[in-house]
Design a protein around this motif. Structure first.
Motif, PDB file in Angstrom:
ATOM      1  N   ARG A 187      -1.275  -5.883  -5.686  1.00 30.12           N
ATOM      2  CA  ARG A 187      -0.194  -5.478  -6.586  1.00 30.12           C
ATOM      3  C   ARG A 187      -0.266  -3.966  -6.766  1.00 30.12           C
ATOM      4  NH1 ARG A 187      -1.173  -8.532 -10.527  1.00 30.12           N
ATOM      5  NH2 ARG A 187       0.452 -10.109 -10.207  1.00 30.12           N
TER       6      ARG A 187
ATOM      7  N   GLU B 282       1.430  -0.515  -8.489  1.00 28.25           N
ATOM      8  CA  GLU B 282       2.305   0.027  -9.535  1.00 28.25           C
ATOM      9  C   GLU B 282       2.231   1.547  -9.488  1.00 28.25           C
ATOM     10  OE1 GLU B 282       3.097  -0.264 -14.371  1.00 28.25           O
ATOM     11  OE2 GLU B 282       1.564  -1.499 -13.398  1.00 28.25           O
TER      12      GLU B 282
ATOM     13  N   LEU C 139      10.325   1.580  -5.290  1.00 25.85           N
ATOM     14  CA  LEU C 139      10.043   1.196  -6.666  1.00 25.85           C
ATOM     15  C   LEU C 139      11.001   1.943  -7.578  1.00 25.85           C
ATOM     16  CD1 LEU C 139       6.132   1.297  -6.882  1.00 25.85           C
ATOM     17  CD2 LEU C 139       7.596  -0.681  -6.544  1.00 25.85           C
TER      18      LEU C 139
ATOM     19  N   ARG D 243       6.882  -2.325  -9.792  1.00 22.32           N
ATOM     20  CA  ARG D 243       5.671  -2.687  -9.053  1.00 22.32           C
ATOM     21  C   ARG D 243       6.038  -3.645  -7.935  1.00 22.32           C
ATOM     22  NH1 ARG D 243       6.000  -4.708 -13.885  1.00 22.32           N
ATOM     23  NH2 ARG D 243       4.815  -2.952 -14.709  1.00 22.32           N
TER      24      ARG D 243
ATOM     25  N   GLU E 289      -5.485  -4.972  -7.748  1.00 18.37           N
ATOM     26  CA  GLU E 289      -4.570  -4.111  -8.479  1.00 18.37           C
ATOM     27  C   GLU E 289      -4.759  -2.652  -8.074  1.00 18.37           C
ATOM     28  OE1 GLU E 289      -2.401  -5.226 -10.715  1.00 18.37           O
ATOM     29  OE2 GLU E 289      -3.089  -7.293 -10.996  1.00 18.37           O
TER      30      GLU E 289
ATOM     31  N   ILE F 176      -3.072   1.216  -9.100  1.00 14.69           N
ATOM     32  CA  ILE F 176      -2.162   2.030  -9.891  1.00 14.69           C
ATOM     33  C   ILE F 176      -2.124   3.422  -9.277  1.00 14.69           C
ATOM     34  CG2 ILE F 176      -1.697   3.073 -12.140  1.00 14.69           C
ATOM     35  CD1 ILE F 176      -2.988   0.678 -13.443  1.00 14.69           C
TER      36      ILE F 176
END
Length: 353
Positions: free
Chosen positions: A250, A252, A299, A305, A345, A347
């Motif tokens: 994932r 973001e 995005l 995300r 995850e 970021i």
């Protein structure tokens, strides 16, 4: 690890779909398996369409399908269309353009012509090289050839080919866009799966193609394999695209407060090495660097995300590409390791340099 490359079109696929075209079905229309006589439908002085089921293309009243007009031709490409015996074919349709694209059964080109009694044709060129395809509803299509401006070429008709199959994540059908494209991008055919994950594209010229699938979910990217498929004249080829690897990431992007970020694109690259510059980023996407990527996607505020699914275990690099105000494109990357079924995850933040 199998290499999986994101499709790079001269036109984005989303934009391609927005061009199109018929809202009504003229009575002369055939089917994908049995087309009626082909016609060249001119939208403006540098844009034509041919419906692959035959008949004319009718344009939606008031639709701005492509505003580009008034282009200066760079020259002319001449040629001759023949059948499988080498005999001239009169009345065949020939279309040409920098990169031919067919979406929803309508083939888009810059110019089109019909062959004369000796099979000869002339097509205006608007680029240095022109992709050409000849077609006749009874005799089939020629393979797409790229010809320099001023060139003279012979196009040989062969029986039509078709491709069909299933797109799935495991046994689950996926709503996806399926793209069948020659390696040199001379011609691209774009189809869509139905609710059962089935797609069918054709008629299409016989030859070698790359088959890409991209799911329609705006929040996910499924890492489908890209396959090389040979389509034989007069046959229907079945090609299924099924992804079953368990890994996912994932990603973001955190938009910096007070800074104007116009574009955010995210790509997941194979391997842990960072991508340091926009030039290096573009080189990988163009295939100039031997490094696989698993989906290039945008995005925005509505979709901040993305989840990349169907990844085999291993090391990856997630990169964001953004246009920061008037300072040009910037790249921000983070490494990530995938193993098992847990979603990793990442970021990403601005790393302007």
């Amino acid at each position: 690890m199998k290499r999986r490359w994101v499709l790079l079109l001269a036109f984005s696929t989303a934009a391609v779909v927005s061009w199109l075209v018929p809202t009504q079905e003229p009575g002369s229309r055939g089917t994908g398996r049995a087309p009626a006589a082909f016609e060249v439908s001119r939208y403006n002085d540098a844009l034509v369409y041919v419906h692959l089921h035959g008949g004319e293309v009718e344009f939606e009243a008031g639709a701005n399908l492509h505003a580009e007009t008034g282009l200066a031709a760079t020259g002319v490409v001449h040629g001759r269309v023949v059948d499988h015996n080498g005999d001239a074919v009169s009345g065949a349709i020939v279309v040409g353009g920098g990169g031919l694209v067919a979406v929803r059964d309508s083939l888009r080109a810059r110019d089109g012509a019909r062959t004369d009694s000796e099979g000869r044709f002339s097509v205006n060129a608007y680029e240095d090289r022109v992709s050409l395809v000849a077609m006749d509803h009874e005799r089939g299509m020629s393979q797409a050839l790229q010809v320099p401006v001023g060139g003279d070429v012979e196009l040989s008709l062969e029986p039509f080919a078709w491709i069909e199959g299933f797109i799935g994540e495991g046994e689950d059908p996926v709503l996806a866009q399926v793209t069948v494209q020659t390696e040199d991008m001379a011609v691209t055919y774009v189809g869509q799966t139905d609710a059962l994950g089935h797609y069918e594209i054709g008629p299409i010229p016989a030859g070698a193609y790359q088959v890409h699938a991209r799911d329609d979910d705006p929040d996910t990217v499924i890492a489908f394999d890209v396959a090389d498929v040979e389509l034989r004249a007069g046959t229907i080829t079945t090609h299924n695209v099924i992804e079953s690897d368990p890994g996912s990431v994932r990603v973001e992007f955190v938009r910096p407060s007070g800074l104007r970020v116009a574009v955010v694109g995210v790509t997941l690259f194979e391997g842990p090495e960072p991508v340091l510059t926009d030039h290096a980023y573009e080189a990988i996407l163009r295939g100039e660097v031997d490094r696989a990527n698993f989906g290039t996607t945008s995005l925005g505020p509505a979709n901040p995300r993305k989840v990349f699914r169907g990844l085999p275990g291993g090391s990856y690099t997630a990169c964001a590409r953004l246009n920061l105000g008037d300072t040009g494109m910037h790249i921000s990357c983070e490494p990530v390791t995938v193993g098992g079924t847990d979603t990793q995850e990442v970021i990403l933040e601005l790393a302007a340099g």
